[in-house]
Design a protein around this motif. Structure first.
Motif, PDB file in Angstrom:
ATOM      1  N   TYR A 120      -1.867   1.418 -10.394  1.00 41.08           N
ATOM      2  CA  TYR A 120      -1.851   2.838 -10.048  1.00 41.08           C
ATOM      3  C   TYR A 120      -2.304   3.068  -8.607  1.00 41.08           C
ATOM      4  CZ  TYR A 120      -4.442   7.281  -9.609  1.00 41.08           C
ATOM      5  OH  TYR A 120      -4.981   8.461  -9.155  1.00 41.08           O
ATOM      6  N   VAL A 121      -3.426   2.473  -8.219  1.00 36.20           N
ATOM      7  CA  VAL A 121      -3.983   2.732  -6.885  1.00 36.20           C
ATOM      8  C   VAL A 121      -3.146   2.093  -5.788  1.00 36.20           C
ATOM      9  CG1 VAL A 121      -5.945   2.326  -5.355  1.00 36.20           C
ATOM     10  CG2 VAL A 121      -6.336   3.049  -7.712  1.00 36.20           C
ATOM     11  N   TRP A 122      -2.957   0.766  -5.870  1.00 36.83           N
ATOM     12  CA  TRP A 122      -2.240   0.074  -4.795  1.00 36.83           C
ATOM     13  C   TRP A 122      -0.757   0.439  -4.789  1.00 36.83           C
ATOM     14  CZ3 TRP A 122      -6.056  -0.943  -2.004  1.00 36.83           C
ATOM     15  CH2 TRP A 122      -7.206  -1.562  -2.475  1.00 36.83           C
ATOM     16  N   GLY A 123      -0.171   0.616  -5.986  1.00 38.07           N
ATOM     17  CA  GLY A 123       1.238   0.990  -6.065  1.00 38.07           C
ATOM     18  C   GLY A 123       1.497   2.361  -5.480  1.00 38.07           C
ATOM     19  N   THR A 124       0.657   3.334  -5.857  1.00 36.88           N
ATOM     20  CA  THR A 124       0.825   4.696  -5.335  1.00 36.88           C
ATOM     21  C   THR A 124       0.594   4.736  -3.825  1.00 36.88           C
ATOM     22  OG1 THR A 124       0.072   5.616  -7.451  1.00 36.88           O
ATOM     23  CG2 THR A 124       0.046   7.080  -5.533  1.00 36.88           C
ATOM     24  N   SER A 125      -0.416   4.004  -3.359  1.00 36.24           N
ATOM     25  CA  SER A 125      -0.697   3.963  -1.922  1.00 36.24           C
ATOM     26  C   SER A 125       0.485   3.380  -1.155  1.00 36.24           C
ATOM     27  CB  SER A 125      -1.952   3.127  -1.656  1.00 36.24           C
ATOM     28  OG  SER A 125      -3.078   3.668  -2.312  1.00 36.24           O
ATOM     29  N   LEU A 126       1.096   2.332  -1.708  1.00 34.66           N
ATOM     30  CA  LEU A 126       2.244   1.711  -1.040  1.00 34.66           C
ATOM     31  C   LEU A 126       3.437   2.660  -1.006  1.00 34.66           C
ATOM     32  CD1 LEU A 126       3.534  -0.765   0.267  1.00 34.66           C
ATOM     33  CD2 LEU A 126       4.140  -1.568  -2.044  1.00 34.66           C
ATOM     34  N   VAL A 127       3.704   3.325  -2.131  1.00 32.96           N
ATOM     35  CA  VAL A 127       4.830   4.255  -2.199  1.00 32.96           C
ATOM     36  C   VAL A 127       4.628   5.401  -1.206  1.00 32.96           C
ATOM     37  CG1 VAL A 127       5.999   5.954  -3.652  1.00 32.96           C
ATOM     38  CG2 VAL A 127       5.471   3.694  -4.569  1.00 32.96           C
ATOM     39  N   MET A 128       3.413   5.963  -1.158  1.00 30.58           N
ATOM     40  CA  MET A 128       3.134   7.056  -0.223  1.00 30.58           C
ATOM     41  C   MET A 128       3.287   6.595   1.224  1.00 30.58           C
ATOM     42  SD  MET A 128       2.473   9.821  -1.973  1.00 30.58           S
ATOM     43  CE  MET A 128       3.769   9.210  -3.076  1.00 30.58           C
ATOM     44  N   THR A 129       2.886   5.364   1.506  1.00 27.26           N
ATOM     45  CA  THR A 129       2.989   4.857   2.877  1.00 27.26           C
ATOM     46  C   THR A 129       4.437   4.608   3.266  1.00 27.26           C
ATOM     47  OG1 THR A 129       0.817   3.803   2.622  1.00 27.26           O
ATOM     48  CG2 THR A 129       2.178   3.065   4.462  1.00 27.26           C
ATOM     49  N   VAL A 130       5.229   4.080   2.339  1.00 29.27           N
ATOM     50  CA  VAL A 130       6.648   3.838   2.625  1.00 29.27           C
ATOM     51  C   VAL A 130       7.379   5.157   2.839  1.00 29.27           C
ATOM     52  CG1 VAL A 130       8.816   2.986   1.664  1.00 29.27           C
ATOM     53  CG2 VAL A 130       6.737   1.614   1.447  1.00 29.27           C
ATOM     54  N   ILE A 131       7.134   6.127   1.965  1.00 24.88           N
ATOM     55  CA  ILE A 131       7.764   7.442   2.127  1.00 24.88           C
ATOM     56  C   ILE A 131       7.344   8.063   3.448  1.00 24.88           C
ATOM     57  CG2 ILE A 131       7.909   9.785   1.187  1.00 24.88           C
ATOM     58  CD1 ILE A 131       7.574   8.606  -1.585  1.00 24.88           C
ATOM     59  N   ARG A 132       6.111   7.830   3.835  1.00 24.28           N
ATOM     60  CA  ARG A 132       5.585   8.369   5.090  1.00 24.28           C
ATOM     61  C   ARG A 132       6.433   7.928   6.290  1.00 24.28           C
ATOM     62  NH1 ARG A 132       0.615   8.817   7.882  1.00 24.28           N
ATOM     63  NH2 ARG A 132       1.192   9.500   9.970  1.00 24.28           N
ATOM     64  N   SER A 133       7.038   6.737   6.207  1.00 24.19           N
ATOM     65  CA  SER A 133       7.788   6.197   7.340  1.00 24.19           C
ATOM     66  C   SER A 133       9.107   6.928   7.584  1.00 24.19           C
ATOM     67  CB  SER A 133       8.074   4.705   7.123  1.00 24.19           C
ATOM     68  OG  SER A 133       8.954   4.520   6.020  1.00 24.19           O
ATOM     69  N   PHE A 134       9.578   7.696   6.585  1.00 21.69           N
ATOM     70  CA  PHE A 134      10.849   8.400   6.755  1.00 21.69           C
ATOM     71  C   PHE A 134      10.693   9.523   7.778  1.00 21.69           C
ATOM     72  CE2 PHE A 134      11.763   7.333   2.040  1.00 21.69           C
ATOM     73  CZ  PHE A 134      12.042   6.025   2.412  1.00 21.69           C
ATOM     74  N   GLY A 135      11.547   9.522   8.765  1.00 20.58           N
ATOM     75  CA  GLY A 135      11.517  10.579   9.770  1.00 20.58           C
ATOM     76  C   GLY A 135      10.279  10.586  10.612  1.00 20.58           C
ATOM     77  N   ASN A 136       9.644   9.410  10.762  1.00 21.02           N
ATOM     78  CA  ASN A 136       8.369   9.345  11.455  1.00 21.02           C
ATOM     79  C   ASN A 136       8.548   8.907  12.900  1.00 21.02           C
ATOM     80  OD1 ASN A 136       5.653   9.478  11.800  1.00 21.02           O
ATOM     81  ND2 ASN A 136       5.146   7.679  10.588  1.00 21.02           N
ATOM     82  N   ASN A 137       8.211   9.771  13.848  1.00 22.59           N
ATOM     83  CA  ASN A 137       8.188   9.432  15.263  1.00 22.59           C
ATOM     84  C   ASN A 137       6.739   9.388  15.716  1.00 22.59           C
ATOM     85  OD1 ASN A 137      11.046   9.519  15.519  1.00 22.59           O
ATOM     86  ND2 ASN A 137      10.916  11.761  15.574  1.00 22.59           N
ATOM     87  N   HIS A 138       6.287   8.221  16.122  1.00 16.75           N
ATOM     88  CA  HIS A 138       4.879   8.049  16.441  1.00 16.75           C
ATOM     89  C   HIS A 138       4.521   8.663  17.787  1.00 16.75           C
ATOM     90  CE1 HIS A 138       5.198   5.124  13.214  1.00 16.75           C
ATOM     91  NE2 HIS A 138       3.896   5.281  13.083  1.00 16.75           N
ATOM     92  N   GLY A 139       3.367   9.288  17.812  1.00 18.15           N
ATOM     93  CA  GLY A 139       2.848   9.860  19.038  1.00 18.15           C
ATOM     94  C   GLY A 139       1.375  10.116  18.885  1.00 18.15           C
ATOM     95  N   HIS A 140       0.758  10.730  19.881  1.00 15.33           N
ATOM     96  CA  HIS A 140      -0.678  10.977  19.852  1.00 15.33           C
ATOM     97  C   HIS A 140      -0.940  12.331  19.198  1.00 15.33           C
ATOM     98  CE1 HIS A 140      -1.327   7.527  22.367  1.00 15.33           C
ATOM     99  NE2 HIS A 140      -0.532   8.013  23.303  1.00 15.33           N
ATOM    100  N   LEU A 141      -1.762  12.303  18.166  1.00 16.33           N
ATOM    101  CA  LEU A 141      -2.276  13.545  17.584  1.00 16.33           C
ATOM    102  C   LEU A 141      -3.784  13.384  17.523  1.00 16.33           C
ATOM    103  CD1 LEU A 141      -1.707  16.285  16.368  1.00 16.33           C
ATOM    104  CD2 LEU A 141      -1.580  15.208  14.125  1.00 16.33           C
TER     105      LEU A 141
END
Length: 312
Positions: A120-141
């Motif tokens: 539950y913990v590691w699987g959910t964290s991985l899924v959230m991180t992978v989804i996070r990469s969609f449409g992600n342009n890195h910059g300074h915030l």
């Protein structure tokens, strides 16, 4: 001050982030070290605290070493921090679930659920991180590498971090409310019993659990400013410096808060005291806390372990 953050502002935020993350790294690392060194702490209940501290330690580590000015490290900091911070607040839900299942539902099978907790913990964290990469342009915030351009990327960031975060806060709050209500009822029942043992046991339970009602406030305090900052950033591109400082500072201190609240309980303090008593020079022992105080804390040390051991 509103507007785009200057290079000086980013340096200030980086210093705040590194300083606060260093405190969290030390605090969570101390709990990990205690778990490794002290065999008596290796009970299932404290094992969950160990996983929480480990996640906090790694989250803080990547906050400290990531350099937003360099491409690969920027990428590594972003996703690694996101993964372990999500894992951290998910581990708090497993602790709340364990308490509820043991105290309210009187189940003794929580140790059998450890593999499911990891999935539950590691699987959910991985899924959230992978989804996070969609449409992600890195910059300074501020001090870290986050999605800065594009409303889609900002929305995905909010959905993959702050939505599950506030879900965890609501779940923990509801769960601890039920646990404390259950123990309040048990205390009132014990007050009507003539047996002193029942009354002492109920009082020890309440003393150990009273502070747990405040645990959801750790996540609220750590990420309330971050939530406001993300909503503001989504609606208005101009950054607010003081809000960014509060965002970075409180979020980076989550590991320290967790290590104090979850990790530094009476079991840990007693284990440390016993080692000090063995190796501390005789002439300095009078500066140590009263030995009877720590012996009396044994009944209130770790509620989940006591309940599980008593019911098995």
């Amino acid at each position: 001050m509103a507007g785009t953050l200057s290079a000086h502002d980013r340096h200030v935020l980086t210093a705040v982030s590194v300083g606060a993350s260093s405190l969290s790294f030390v605090g969570s690392g101390f709990i990990v070290l205690c778990y490794v060194l002290f065999k008596e702490l290796r009970k299932f209940s404290f094992k969950l605290v160990f996983y929480l501290a480990l996640s906090d330690m790694l989250c803080s580590f990547f906050n400290m070493v990531g350099d937003p000015s360099k491409g690969f490290l920027c990428f590594a900091q972003d996703y690694s921090t996101h993964f372990f911070c999500v894992a951290s607040f998910l581990w708090t839900t497993t602790i709340a679930f364990t308490l509820h299942r043991t105290v309210v539902r009187h189940k003794t099978d929580v140790e059998d659920l450890e593999a499911m907790f990891h999935l539950y913990v590691w699987g959910t964290s991985l899924v959230m991180t992978v989804i996070r990469s969609f449409g992600n342009n890195h910059g300074h915030l501020g001090a870290s590498c986050y999605t800065q351009t594009g409303r889609t990327g900002k929305a995905i960031h909010f959905i993959t971090f702050y939505v599950p975060l506030w879900g965890a806060i609501l779940y923990n709050g509801f769960t601890y409310f039920q646990v404390i209500r259950m123990l309040n009822n048990a205390t009132r029942m014990a007050a009507g019993m003539s047996e002193r043992a029942y009354q002492l046991d109920a009082r020890a339970d309440m003393k150990a659990l009273n502070r747990w009602g405040y645990y959801p406030l750790i996540l609220i305090g750590s990420f309330a400013f971050g939530t406001i900052n993300r909503i503001h950033d989504f609606m208005e591109p101009d950054k607010i410096f003081w809000l960014s400082v509060l965002d970075v500072g409180t979020a980076s201190l989550m590991g320290l808060f967790n290590s104090i609240a979850y990790g530094l309980n009476s079991s840990v303090r007693r284990a440390i005291y016993e080692r000090l008593e063995l190796f501390w020079p005789e002439r300095f022992r009078r500066w140590l806390p009263n030995n009877s105080k720590y012996r009396n804390q044994q009944q209130e040390s770790e509620l989940v372990s006591l309940k599980i051991q008593d019911q098995q």
